[in-house]
Enzyme design. Structure first.
Site, short mmCIF file in Angstrom:
data_model
loop_
_atom_site.label_atom_id
_atom_site.label_comp_id
_atom_site.label_asym_id
_atom_site.label_seq_id
_atom_site.Cartn_x
_atom_site.Cartn_y
_atom_site.Cartn_z
N SER A 134 -23.87 22.07 22.03
CA SER A 134 -23.82 20.86 22.55
C SER A 134 -24.86 20.35 23.37
O SER A 134 -25.48 20.88 24.13
CB SER A 134 -22.35 21.25 23.44
OG SER A 134 -22.18 19.77 23.86
N GLY A 135 -25.11 19.12 22.88
CA GLY A 135 -26.16 18.46 23.63
C GLY A 135 -27.59 18.57 22.96
O GLY A 135 -28.45 18.25 23.30
N THR A 139 -25.48 15.08 16.66
CA THR A 139 -25.05 13.65 16.19
C THR A 139 -26.25 12.92 15.82
O THR A 139 -26.20 12.02 15.07
CB THR A 139 -24.07 13.29 17.08
OG1 THR A 139 -23.04 14.23 17.61
CG2 THR A 139 -23.45 11.88 16.82
N ASN A 185 -23.30 17.40 27.87
CA ASN A 185 -23.87 15.92 27.01
C ASN A 185 -22.79 14.78 27.40
O ASN A 185 -21.95 14.92 27.10
CB ASN A 185 -23.69 16.36 25.69
CG ASN A 185 -24.15 15.40 24.43
OD1 ASN A 185 -24.56 14.44 24.81
ND2 ASN A 185 -24.02 15.74 23.14
N SER A 188 -20.74 13.87 24.04
CA SER A 188 -20.32 15.07 23.38
C SER A 188 -19.45 14.82 22.15
O SER A 188 -18.46 14.14 22.43
CB SER A 188 -20.06 15.99 24.28
OG SER A 188 -19.66 17.35 23.64
N SER A 189 -19.75 15.12 20.99
CA SER A 189 -18.55 14.91 19.91
C SER A 189 -17.63 15.87 20.28
O SER A 189 -17.89 17.23 20.35
CB SER A 189 -19.34 15.42 18.71
OG SER A 189 -20.49 14.89 18.47
N GLY A 415 -20.92 21.55 18.82
CA GLY A 415 -21.78 22.70 18.96
C GLY A 415 -20.98 23.74 19.63
O GLY A 415 -20.02 23.70 20.33
N GLU A 417 -19.81 26.47 22.43
CA GLU A 417 -19.63 25.82 23.71
C GLU A 417 -19.23 27.23 24.53
O GLU A 417 -18.50 28.29 24.21
CB GLU A 417 -18.43 25.17 23.90
CG GLU A 417 -18.84 23.70 23.65
CD GLU A 417 -17.74 22.68 23.58
OE1 GLU A 417 -17.92 21.57 23.48
OE2 GLU A 417 -16.63 23.18 23.99
N1 LIG Z 1 -34.29 12.96 18.50
C1 LIG Z 1 -33.70 12.78 19.73
N2 LIG Z 1 -34.29 11.68 20.27
C2 LIG Z 1 -34.19 11.38 21.53
N3 LIG Z 1 -33.04 11.54 22.45
C3 LIG Z 1 -32.25 12.67 21.71
C4 LIG Z 1 -32.66 13.17 20.22
N4 LIG Z 1 -31.56 14.11 19.98
C5 LIG Z 1 -30.55 13.97 20.84
N5 LIG Z 1 -31.12 13.24 21.99
C6 LIG Z 1 -30.53 12.83 23.24
O1 LIG Z 1 -29.65 14.07 23.54
C7 LIG Z 1 -28.32 13.52 23.84
C8 LIG Z 1 -27.48 14.56 22.92
O2 LIG Z 1 -27.54 14.61 21.50
P1 LIG Z 1 -26.26 14.66 20.75
O3 LIG Z 1 -25.14 13.88 21.21
O4 LIG Z 1 -27.00 14.50 19.30
O5 LIG Z 1 -25.87 16.34 20.62
P2 LIG Z 1 -24.89 17.05 19.77
O6 LIG Z 1 -25.68 18.31 19.21
O7 LIG Z 1 -24.33 16.14 18.89
O8 LIG Z 1 -23.96 17.56 20.93
P3 LIG Z 1 -22.37 17.97 20.80
O9 LIG Z 1 -22.27 19.13 20.03
O10 LIG Z 1 -22.02 17.89 22.18
O11 LIG Z 1 -21.89 16.66 20.20
C9 LIG Z 1 -28.07 12.38 23.00
O12 LIG Z 1 -27.29 11.36 23.57
C10 LIG Z 1 -29.69 11.72 23.24
O13 LIG Z 1 -29.71 11.05 24.55
MG LIG Z 2 -22.56 15.54 18.63
#
Ligand SMILES: Nc1ncnc2c1ncn2[C@@H]1O[C@H](COP(=O)(O)OP(=O)(O)OP(=O)(O)O)[C@@H](O)[C@H]1O
Ligand SMILES: [Mg+2]
Length: 1238
Positions: A134-135, A139, A185, A188-189, A415, A417
């Site tokens: 997660s994070g 996404t 996050n 977070s999705s 992700g 957790e």
């Molecule tokens: N390539 C990137 N460039 C800049 N910031 C990023 C990038 N990837 C992620 N982030 C930052 O990290 C945060 C978390 O990313 P994201 O929501 O994609 O995580 P996730 O893997 O989908 O987590 P989850 O499993 O909780 O959904 C984003 O909101 C953004 O602020």
């Molecule tokens: Mg996500």
């Protein structure tokens, strides 16, 4: 062969192909791709030591340098930067477009491009699997992939654009409803999402579909401290319109228990009001109607208000709604009766069952805890079903507009957790992550290794952890895994959640045989691939049951709001023995379906890594990252990659794609290839010259070791097509050139032999009219002089001047035989007569003299005089070279016009022809004419060698220098070589030497170049026998240079030595850089000078250096400034000798049976040179020349007037020599131009 180099070439070919004529050369892109100095290694298969620490070091170096992406072969590792790196712009997208993975630095766009390219090239479904905790950035990566594909997939069609817009709009919409701020996050999705983009055969998106996985609905009713509910609740409560506030009694998020309990109303970096607008915009793009939107918001309001229903404990321990105003408002929103809501929330209807038959029904009051959990169950169910409704509504909008052939799926799932308190939700989430890891292992590690064994490929096995054992622990039915055990516990104690939980604890002891499971009383531990997680049993069975009690379902069913009713379509049948599916069943089924789906597509992997827990752009948490590196199995991944093969495909598929690369299997392969697919595939790989250790043949598949090799094959394939296209274009252009040249030749030949001959015959008739009585102008005798007649285009071929004259003359149906500029002798009272410019026109009816005057600043052209042909008695000329003539018209006061015209012989020739010789041509030393009605006058011709040019009229005397002897005839045309047909060599494919015998024909020089070959009988290779036009003689230089590339005819006899024209300087180019050419290309060292042979507009030029010819990239070449060349000296002025006069003055009369005066009438037969016995230039002027009879009427014209277009037998006609093609046109053109310009 060096495959890595070829990888770059592919870009050129691909780009040219895709962009249709884009002429950028690929190598520039190579440089572009590596402009930025790379830190660490961009592909970790190149690491010198393979260990988790080495991987970590490499990732850290790169991350610190702002390079968040790194490859392990085709797997992309992405480390979250937590800052905007500016690497997702349109410009960057365009850089990745059409490039293969190795041409550009690692990037999520390269993965997207790879999937899109492979889908189109191999016609296979693709999927991109994004995993990570997660994070970590899953996404974000998924969004970038959508952004890239929407940008590069074509389609101007509005429906395609609409699909693209909708797909992009699903992000804000589903994020609002499906994402929340968690401790890990901010966005977070809280659900899993598999987006499938559907493409037509042109690679345009025609539709899309989203599959949703397990929303974390528990979040609706409560969150741990500092986490939030789903974003939409904060957007709605903060930014809803006044009207909505009014309608739903809406207040701020602090008002509602569900949104305020965790003490986190706002999140830094999230602007709920702005996001609300985006949500509304997305709803609009997706096509949700206003009514649908209102229904959605009504559901949100119901949930929010439900959270605010509080229960009080009464004395009997039963619950009572504290504020019935709240339940009444909920009833209003749900469109049910207020008392019903209150009752349903505080009582439960029980039904006794006796012997399987229904018994009596009675109400059981609920205590406040029970009432609260019923209320929350209703809220969760409404939200969960609302979310699913939204997903299916989005899918309806994105339904494919037309049939689709391929799919690219993008999986963004929650992700892995590990929380303090992990419950059923975490179990499900972590289970799905285990499944994804399974796929990864299946496809990259296990399946790969198994395939090598199956295909009998030489291979060193790699050890890795296979997490199948963990998947089995959770999902197995027999022996029962965790889900099955939960189901059993739920079934035995369905009415009491606590009893069911206890039942699970007892049963779970049986799971302990699995080394990845440990039972710890009210908790249990699972050793996941990504770490150990302790789960709390409490409430698990109830969550697994996932059923709304009958009273709540009845409440919804009784609602007057059809939308709410529609959210609960399936009511469990109370009589059914079959247990409704539990949440565990559902997640297992959907995870199974997902895996099956993904396994059918070609996967690309993005493994995201979270750099730190604090969302810090500078903190690289080595320990946490090392942990992720370990559980993601990156090290094993690298080892497998190194030992393995990057690409494999069945022999048939390989042949299908690369058959062009071997002559044995190429187009002719259909006829000549007799082998089986395996040997065909082997033949292709051998013929392409790829090193043997780069590929292996399996039992059913061919294996390619390095991706570079595959890219090299792709490059060769692209280039083959490209070359073919260029060849076809070239052949087509040559065909047109050839056609045009042939047409020009035919036209020229036709003119020379038909029209040209006719005009020349008229000229010969003119000679006869003069019959040796008048000295001649030199220009009149040039062989290419033709009597074209209408020099001013007064006739049908109109020009502005011709039109003016025609109007002035008032010509209607007359045919114009002659028109030219002239001078009229104009007498002015008391002064001597002066020549004045006039236009002289002869038609089949009359002679017209037209004048142009300046009248009050206006140029006016008017008819000055018209003399009908019938009234013309004769024309008088002098016997000298001058241009004067008197047209002896009717006796009148105006007198006879005295006219000077360079084409006077032609004038009288046409006059004679049209009057059938009825006009007397008087030639003598004097011109006698009527000055006025009764006044005769005489103009004398005086020989005066001091007159430089033409003649001078002064006081009744014409002063003129000596001309050519009176008996001169037209110069003979230059002879043509017998039997030589000039080749057409304008086109590159046309052979030099033309359609002559095989021996004369040069050997064809094919491209790509073979070694230059010598021609039979020649010591130099054919390629060097470049044709250069022979220097033309002085008198023919203009036409020869302008029209021909063949050697000019030999100069006429005794012509002065002609200076050869300066050979045209060929443009030379210098190589700016060294260029390593391949087959068909010319290898260049820096500063090599080459000659340009042909420019192709595809970025490649055909150049020549000495004997070598080949293609080179144009932007490697720069023009060498031409060297100043000294102008050739002008040819010395040589007066041409005059051919001998015919033996008798009447020599032109064919009746004598003598040879025509002009040889060379036959184009093909070599003709003898004309005898050169005449006097030297100037001799004609001597007094020894026979003096012509003055004023005597020569007999010839009346006797020999040929019919127009004369035949061979026409008396007096002399077949003119064939002029070299093109001369006539040029002479006529020059004459016309001179007439127009005078
Ligand atoms: N390539 C990137 N460039 C800049 N910031 C990023 C990038 N990837 C992620 N982030 C930052 O990290 C945060 C978390 O990313 P994201 O929501 O994609 O995580 P996730 O893997 O989908 O987590 P989850 O499993 O909780 O959904 C984003 O909101 C953004 O602020
Ligand atoms: Mg996500």
């Amino acid at each position: 062969m060096a495959p890595t180099k070829k990888g770059g070439k592919k870009t050129a070919a691909t780009q040219e192909k895709k962009k249709g004529g884009f002429t950028k050369v690929a190598k520039a892109d190579w440089k572009e791709g590596f402009k930025k100095k790379q830190v660490g290694v961009s592909d970790m298969t190149l690491l010198t030591t393979i260990s988790n620490e080495a991987v970590n070091d490499n990732l850290q170096k790169r991350w610190t340098n702002g390079e968040i992406y790194t490859y392990i072969g085709s797997v992309l590792i992405s480390v979250n930067p937590f800052r905007d790196l500016g690497i997702y712009t349109e410009e960057i997208i365009s850089r990745y477009k059409g490039k293969n993975r190795l041409e550009m630095p690692p990037h999520v766009f390269a993965i997207a491009e790879g999937a899109y390219y492979n889908m189109q090239a191999y016609k296979e479904n693709q999927c991109v699997i994004i995993s990570g905790e997660s994070g970590a950035g899953k996404t974000e990566a998924a969004k970038r992939i959508m952004q890239y594909i929407a940008a590069v997939s074509g389609g101007q069609d509005s429906s395609i654009q609409e699909i693209k817009d909708m797909v992009l709009a699903t992000n804000p919409l589903l994020e609002s409803f499906g994402c929340a701020k968690t401790l890990r996050n901010n966005n977070s999705s809280r659900h899993g999402k598999y987006l499938e983009l559907m493409f037509n055969d042109r690679g345009e998106p025609v539709g899309a579909q989203i599959t949703n996985y397990l929303l974390e609905k528990g979040r609706v009713v409560g969150q741990v401290d500092n986490e939030r509910d789903f974003h939409i609740f904060y957007q709605f409560t903060k930014a809803a319109s006044e009207e909505q506030r009014e309608m739903f009694g809406l207040q701020g998020p602090e008002t509602y228990v569900y949104t305020s309990r965790s003490n986190c109303l706002s999140v830094p970096g999230i602007d709920d009001s702005a996001d609300w607008k985006d949500t509304l915009k997305a709803m609009q793009v997706i096509g949700l109607s206003k009514a649908e939107q209102t229904d959605i918001f009504r559901m949100l309001a119901i949930i929010l208000w439900l959270g605010n229903v509080q229960f009080e404990e009464m004395d009997d321990g039963n619950s009572k709604v504290s504020d019935s105003g709240v339940t009444d408002f909920i009833a209003y929103l749900m469109e049910v009766d207020g008392s019903v809501v209150e009752k349903v929330l505080t009582q439960r209807t029980m039904e006794t069952q006796r012997g399987g038959r229904r018994g009596s029904v009675y109400d059981v009051p609920l205590n406040p805890a029970q009432a609260g959990s019923g209320r929350d169950a209703l809220s969760k169910a409404i939200y969960n079903n609302l979310f699913e409704w939204i997903v299916s509504r989005v899918n309806i909008s994105m339904k494919p507009r037309s049939p689709h052939t391929q799919i690219i799926g993008v999986l963004d799932i929650y992700g892995f957790e590990i929380f303090q308190d992990n419950s059923f939700e975490q179990l499900c989430i972590n289970y799905v992550n285990e499944k994804l890891q399974q796929i990864f292992i299946e496809l990259t590690l296990k399946a790969e290794q198994e395939e090598y064994v199956r295909e009998q490929i030489k291979w060193t096995p790699i050890k890795y952890f296979n997490n199948k054992i963990v998947c089995d622990l959770i999902e197995e039915r027999r022996p029962a895994g965790i889900f099955a055990t939960l189901n059993d516990a739920t079934a035995t104690a369905h009415a009491d959640p606590t009893a069911a939980d206890n039942s699970f604890i007892q049963r779970s002891a049986g799971l302990s045989s699995n080394p990845h499971f440990e039972s710890r009383g009210a908790q249990f531990l699972i050793k996941h691939y990504a770490g150990d997680v302790m789960y709390n049993v409490s409430g698990m069975t109830d969550k697994n049951k996932d059923a709304l009690i009958k009273d709540l379902l009845d409440l919804v069913a009784g609602s007057g709001n059809s939308f709410l009713q529609g959210l609960f379509p399936d009511r469990p049948d109370p009589n059914s023995k079959k247990r409704p599916p539990t949440a565990g069943d559902k997640i297992r089924a959907s995870a199974g379906a997902l895996v099956e789906n993904l396994m059918k597509a070609q996967p690309s992997y993005i493994r995201t890594i979270k750099s730190n827990e604090n969302r810090s752009p500078t903190e690289y948490d080595s320990k946490a990252i090392l942990h992720q590196i370990k559980y993601l199995g990156l090290q094993e991944n690298i080892r497998v990659r190194r030992a393995g093969f990057a690409y494999r495909n069945t022999f048939e598929k390989m042949i299908e794609r690369f058959y062009l690369l071997s002559p044995a299997t190429s187009y002719a392969g259909d006829y000549i290839w007799k082998g089986d697919p395996k040997s065909g595939c082997e033949k292709i790989l051998t013929d392409t010259g790829i090193a043997k250790e780069e590929w292996q043949m399996g039992v059913t598949k061919a294996f390619i070791k390095n991706p570079e090799t595959l890219f090299a094959l792709e490059t060769m394939r692209d280039r083959y097509w490209h070359n073919m296209a260029s060849r076809i274009q070239r052949a087509w252009r040559n065909y047109w050139r050839y056609k045009n040249e042939c047409a020009t030749r035919i036209q020229r030949f036709w003119k020379n032999n038909k029209e040209g001959l006719a005009y020349a015959e008229v000229r010969e008739y003119g000679h006869q009219i003069l019959a040796g009585r008048k000295e001649r102008r030199r220009y009149s005798l040039l062989s290419y002089r033709r009597f074209m007649g209408d020099y001013l285009n007064v006739g049908p071929a109109k020009s502005p001047l011709g039109e003016t004259i025609r109007t002035a003359c008032g010509l209607a149906n007359e045919s114009v035989l002659f028109s030219a500029r002239s001078q009229l002798l104009v007498s002015k009272l008391g002064r001597s007569s002066k020549p004045s410019p006039r236009y002289l026109v002869l038609t089949d009816k009359a002679v017209y003299i037209v004048v142009t005057n300046n009248k009050e600043g206006k140029i006016v052209t008017s008819l000055e005089r018209k003399i009908n042909l019938a009234a013309i008695r004769g024309v008088a000329l002098t016997n000298l070279r001058d241009d004067w003539m008197a047209i002896q018209g009717p006796i009148c006061e105006e007198g006879d016009p005295i006219i000077s015209c360079v084409f006077k012989t032609e004038f009288i020739t046409h006059l004679m022809q049209t009057t059938r010789g009825q006009v007397t041509i008087s030639i003598g030393p004097e011109i006698h004419y009527n000055k006025k009605k009764d006044k005769q006058a005489v103009i004398k011709a005086v020989k005066d060698e001091t007159v430089q040019k033409d003649d001078v009229y002064k006081s009744h005397a014409i002063h003129v220098a000596s001309g050519e002897p009176p008996n001169s005839v037209s110069r003979p045309a230059a002879k043509r070589k017998a039997g030589v047909v000039r080749p057409i060599t304008k086109g590159k494919l046309l052979r030099k030497g033309g359609p002559s015998t095989d021996q004369q024909r040069p050997k064809p020089v094919s491209k790509p170049k073979p070694a230059a070959q010598a021609l039979p009988g020649q010591s130099k290779p054919a390629a060097t026998a470049k044709y250069t036009p022979a220097p033309a003689s002085t008198s023919y230089s203009a036409p020869a240079q302008s029209s021909y590339s063949a050697p000019a005819p030999p100069p006429p006899p005794r012509a002065g030595p002609a200076a050869p024209p300066a050979a045209p300087q060929k443009p030379m180019y210098k190589a700016k850089f060294a260029f390593q050419g391949q087959e068909g290309e010319l290898t260049l060292a820096k500063d090599d000078e080459v000659e340009l042979v042909q420019k192709d507009d595809n970025g490649w030029w055909l150049v020549k250096r000495g004997n070598e010819e080949g293609w080179a990239p144009y932007n490697y070449l720069e023009l060498v400034p031409p060297k100043p060349v000294a102008a050739p000296p002008p040819p010395p002025p040589v007066r041409r000798p005059v051919p001998a006069p015919a033996p008798t003055p009447a020599a032109a009369t064919p009746a004598t049976g003598k040879k025509p005066a002009f040889p060379g009438t036959n184009l093909n037969k070599p003709q003898p040179k004309p005898p050169i016995t005449g006097p030297k230039p100037g001799a004609a002027a001597s007094s020894s020349a026979p003096a012509p009879k003055v004023g005597g009427k020569p007999p010839v014209p009346s006797a020999v007037r040929p019919p127009v277009g004369g035949s061979k037998n026409t008396p007096g006609s002399v077949r003119p020599a064939a002029a070299p093609p093109g001369q006539m046109d040029l002479a006529a053109m020059l004459a016309k131009r001179a007439q127009h310009m005078n």
